[in-house]
Design an enzyme around this catalytic site. Structure first.
Site, mmCIF file in Angstrom:
data_model
loop_
_atom_site.group_PDB
_atom_site.id
_atom_site.type_symbol
_atom_site.label_atom_id
_atom_site.label_comp_id
_atom_site.label_asym_id
_atom_site.label_seq_id
_atom_site.Cartn_x
_atom_site.Cartn_y
_atom_site.Cartn_z
ATOM 1 N N TRP A 187 -1.904 2.479 9.469
ATOM 2 C CA TRP A 187 -1.235 1.628 8.799
ATOM 3 C C TRP A 187 -1.719 1.397 7.489
ATOM 4 O O TRP A 187 -2.951 1.104 7.237
ATOM 5 C CB TRP A 187 -1.248 0.269 9.298
ATOM 6 C CG TRP A 187 -0.141 -0.524 8.493
ATOM 7 C CD1 TRP A 187 1.113 -0.481 8.328
ATOM 8 C CD2 TRP A 187 -0.823 -1.650 7.468
ATOM 9 N NE1 TRP A 187 1.522 -1.380 7.082
ATOM 10 C CE2 TRP A 187 0.446 -2.094 6.857
ATOM 11 C CE3 TRP A 187 -2.026 -2.124 7.391
ATOM 12 C CZ2 TRP A 187 0.284 -3.120 5.888
ATOM 13 C CZ3 TRP A 187 -2.039 -3.107 6.412
ATOM 14 C CH2 TRP A 187 -0.976 -3.602 5.733
ATOM 15 N N GLU A 228 2.340 3.792 11.616
ATOM 16 C CA GLU A 228 2.952 2.342 11.647
ATOM 17 C C GLU A 228 3.632 1.977 10.502
ATOM 18 O O GLU A 228 3.052 2.176 9.319
ATOM 19 C CB GLU A 228 1.752 1.282 12.112
ATOM 20 C CG GLU A 228 2.349 -0.342 12.236
ATOM 21 C CD GLU A 228 1.362 -1.228 12.494
ATOM 22 O OE1 GLU A 228 1.961 -2.385 12.822
ATOM 23 O OE2 GLU A 228 0.389 -0.976 12.521
ATOM 24 N N LYS A 230 6.191 -0.549 7.899
ATOM 25 C CA LYS A 230 6.259 -2.041 7.588
ATOM 26 C C LYS A 230 7.478 -2.109 6.874
ATOM 27 O O LYS A 230 7.686 -1.354 6.059
ATOM 28 C CB LYS A 230 5.196 -2.520 7.125
ATOM 29 C CG LYS A 230 5.139 -4.158 7.023
ATOM 30 C CD LYS A 230 3.537 -4.620 6.691
ATOM 31 C CE LYS A 230 3.583 -5.942 6.709
ATOM 32 N NZ LYS A 230 2.201 -6.701 6.608
ATOM 33 N N ASP A 261 6.096 -2.456 15.500
ATOM 34 C CA ASP A 261 5.619 -3.471 15.571
ATOM 35 C C ASP A 261 6.648 -4.654 15.573
ATOM 36 O O ASP A 261 7.735 -4.236 14.564
ATOM 37 C CB ASP A 261 4.571 -3.951 14.286
ATOM 38 C CG ASP A 261 3.916 -5.286 14.238
ATOM 39 O OD1 ASP A 261 4.796 -6.309 14.429
ATOM 40 O OD2 ASP A 261 2.771 -5.460 14.422
ATOM 41 N N HIS A 264 7.718 -5.842 12.004
ATOM 42 C CA HIS A 264 7.721 -5.126 10.759
ATOM 43 C C HIS A 264 9.095 -4.160 10.640
ATOM 44 O O HIS A 264 9.177 -3.351 9.725
ATOM 45 C CB HIS A 264 6.653 -3.800 11.015
ATOM 46 C CG HIS A 264 5.164 -4.152 10.884
ATOM 47 N ND1 HIS A 264 4.349 -3.154 10.780
ATOM 48 C CD2 HIS A 264 4.653 -5.230 11.028
ATOM 49 C CE1 HIS A 264 3.234 -3.730 10.565
ATOM 50 N NE2 HIS A 264 3.350 -5.155 10.620
ATOM 51 N N HIS A 288 3.465 -2.966 19.164
ATOM 52 C CA HIS A 288 2.694 -4.172 18.852
ATOM 53 C C HIS A 288 3.571 -5.399 19.001
ATOM 54 O O HIS A 288 4.664 -5.568 18.409
ATOM 55 C CB HIS A 288 2.150 -3.942 17.377
ATOM 56 C CG HIS A 288 1.068 -3.243 16.943
ATOM 57 N ND1 HIS A 288 0.318 -2.935 15.803
ATOM 58 C CD2 HIS A 288 0.430 -2.418 17.651
ATOM 59 C CE1 HIS A 288 -0.416 -2.131 15.602
ATOM 60 N NE2 HIS A 288 -0.594 -1.648 16.934
ATOM 61 N N ASP A 296 6.885 -11.231 8.527
ATOM 62 C CA ASP A 296 5.994 -10.651 9.431
ATOM 63 C C ASP A 296 4.694 -11.760 9.389
ATOM 64 O O ASP A 296 3.671 -11.175 8.838
ATOM 65 C CB ASP A 296 5.601 -9.229 9.061
ATOM 66 C CG ASP A 296 4.379 -8.596 9.905
ATOM 67 O OD1 ASP A 296 4.220 -8.868 11.104
ATOM 68 O OD2 ASP A 296 3.476 -7.979 9.190
ATOM 69 N N ASP A 298 2.876 -12.715 11.980
ATOM 70 C CA ASP A 298 1.824 -12.590 13.111
ATOM 71 C C ASP A 298 1.578 -13.691 13.875
ATOM 72 O O ASP A 298 0.561 -14.229 14.094
ATOM 73 C CB ASP A 298 0.700 -11.919 12.555
ATOM 74 C CG ASP A 298 0.826 -10.625 12.122
ATOM 75 O OD1 ASP A 298 1.127 -9.757 12.798
ATOM 76 O OD2 ASP A 298 0.813 -10.236 10.892
ATOM 77 N N ASP A 328 -0.799 -7.710 18.294
ATOM 78 C CA ASP A 328 -1.015 -7.865 16.750
ATOM 79 C C ASP A 328 -0.584 -9.258 16.106
ATOM 80 O O ASP A 328 0.514 -9.454 15.920
ATOM 81 C CB ASP A 328 -0.296 -6.627 16.257
ATOM 82 C CG ASP A 328 -0.924 -6.417 14.542
ATOM 83 O OD1 ASP A 328 -1.792 -7.450 14.121
ATOM 84 O OD2 ASP A 328 -0.265 -5.780 13.968
#
Length: 421
Positions: A187, A228, A230, A261, A264, A288, A296, A298, A328
């Protein structure tokens, strides 16, 4: 008494699921084969162990100051082990490149080597777990301009290409030693705060650099590359070089995995819907699990609609053998070990729930055009006694049932974590 109660409730649940043609034992065997890759960066707030004064950057921000952050690799490994002891099934440890151990020596990202991860590999072997790896192309002076492998500057681009190559060497050695492919996730932070004029050449540089990183032929028995995408990051709101389209295109044309993800993509996009689409064109993919709150952010994974839908789609697509699952998230406002436990168990619960779905009956109804029965059955399954099966799985795995794990985390906090600050 607790064990007797768990067994009694499980037997009742097993009979209930059997009424719908679901064998709980088959579901339990299936989930016991799934390895969840537990990310190291929850344990220390994405700080890493470089000898450097560099702070976090690249759209990454851990908020909160809960006591007990791991300050070195030994503490992080101890915390990992505590979390593992409270989670059923199989786990892997997912490392970033800046979690190297250099004995106090300053080693820049373009000089990372296998020897700096020797302790991690020995620890994993002793624990009987596998390792995964990630390039660390953020939070570094040479990423402060917003670009790494898409930089116009040959020196900066070359620096990050060398970092990527060395990460592949490290991942290759991990894969060889553990007898299982090391999933290497790529990433890159690359992007712009405001709208650029040049998108095309930036992306061309990005692709050429990734090709350079991957120029060495490496067996998929040892390394599985993943790219990955985003949507955006803090300070990179207007342009992301590695967009969803670019990542998918690169993965398909280079025969590697794409990483999806949960945080993302646009908030209204369904990552679950991407599973069956991506797997039409790639052999495998990496997921993820995270929890975006408006962006995002997390947050710790919960057994919410997004996680449930994602795991349902993996199972419905019969894709468990083709999908790698990693966590993640990073939350510094709560006990970090509890965050690991909550997030991993939530991911596993969502997967178990999906495995307990009467897939064959649902498929038969759908193919017969009986969408009324399909809808009724999907709705009925929502209140089936999945938790009784989960409790049995925990009991059978020798880990705490229900909330019993929380007392162990609080005791560990008292005995170990509070002594760190």
């Amino acid at each position: 008494m607790r064990k007797e109660s768990v067994m009694k409730q499980y037997e009742a649940a097993r009979e209930r699921f059997a009424e719908y043609g679901v064998d709980t034992e088959t579901a339990l065997r299936a989930i016991d084969e799934v390895e969840i890759s537990m990310h190291c960066w929850q344990g220390d707030d994405v700080t890493g162990f470089e000898v450097s004064e560099q702070g976090m950057s690249g759209g990454i921000l851990a908020t909160g100051n809960y006591p007990g952050r791991a300050r070195n690799a030994n503490e992080l490994r101890a915390d990992y082990e505590k979390a593992f002891s409270l989670i059923p099934g199989r786990q892997r440890a997912n490392l970033h490149a800046f979690y190297l151990e250099t004995g106090g020596k300053r080693v820049d990202r373009d000089a990372v080597e296998v020897k700096y991860f020797e302790n991690w590999m020995q620890w994993a072997q002793e624990l009987g777990i596998k390792l995964d790896f990630n390039t660390s192309m953020f939070s570094h002076p040479k990423s402060e301009g917003g670009y790494t492998i898409a930089s116009y500057d040959d020196t900066i681009r070359g620096f990050w290409i060398e970092h990527g190559r060395r990460c592949r060497d490290i991942a290759e050695e991990m894969g060889k030693r553990q007898g299982s492919p090391c999933v290497l996730n790529h990433w890159m932070v690359d992007g712009s705060k405001d709208a650029p004029v040049d998108r095309y050449d930036r992306r061309a540089l990005f692709i050429r650099s990734l090709d350079a990183i991957r120029s060495k032929a490496v067996s998929k028995d040892h390394v599985l590359d993943a790219i990955e995408s985003k949507l955006f990051g803090i300070g990179l709101e207007s342009f992301t070089v590695g967009s969803g389209e670019l990542a998918l295109g690169y993965a398909v044309t280079r025969d590697i995995m794409v990483t999806c993800d949960l945080g993302h993509f646009h908030p209204t996009e369904s990552v679950a819907d991407k599973v069956s689409a991506v797997l039409q064109f790639t052999d495998k993919m990496l997921l993820h699990t995270s929890r975006p709150v408006r962006w995002d952010s997390d947050h710790v994974v919960l057994q919410n609609d997004d996680t449930m839908a994602l795991m349902q789609e993996v199972v419905r697509a019969n894709a468990l053998s083709r999908v790698y699952i990693a966590l993640d998230f990073f939350d510094a406002s709560i006990n970090r070990i509890a965050a690991w436990v909550i997030g991993t168990r939530a991911t596993q619960k969502a997967l178990l729930s999906a495995l307990l779905e009467p897939r064959e009956r649902l498929l038969a109804a759908e193919r017969a055009g009986d969408t009324t029965y399909r809808l009724a059955l999907v709705e009925e399954m929502k209140n089936m006694p999945v938790n009784a099966v989960w409790d049995y799985y925990c009991e059978k795995s020798g880990v705490p049932v229900g909330m019993d794990w929380y007392g162990e985390v609080k005791q560990y906090e008292k005995d170990v974590l509070l002594g760190r600050d």
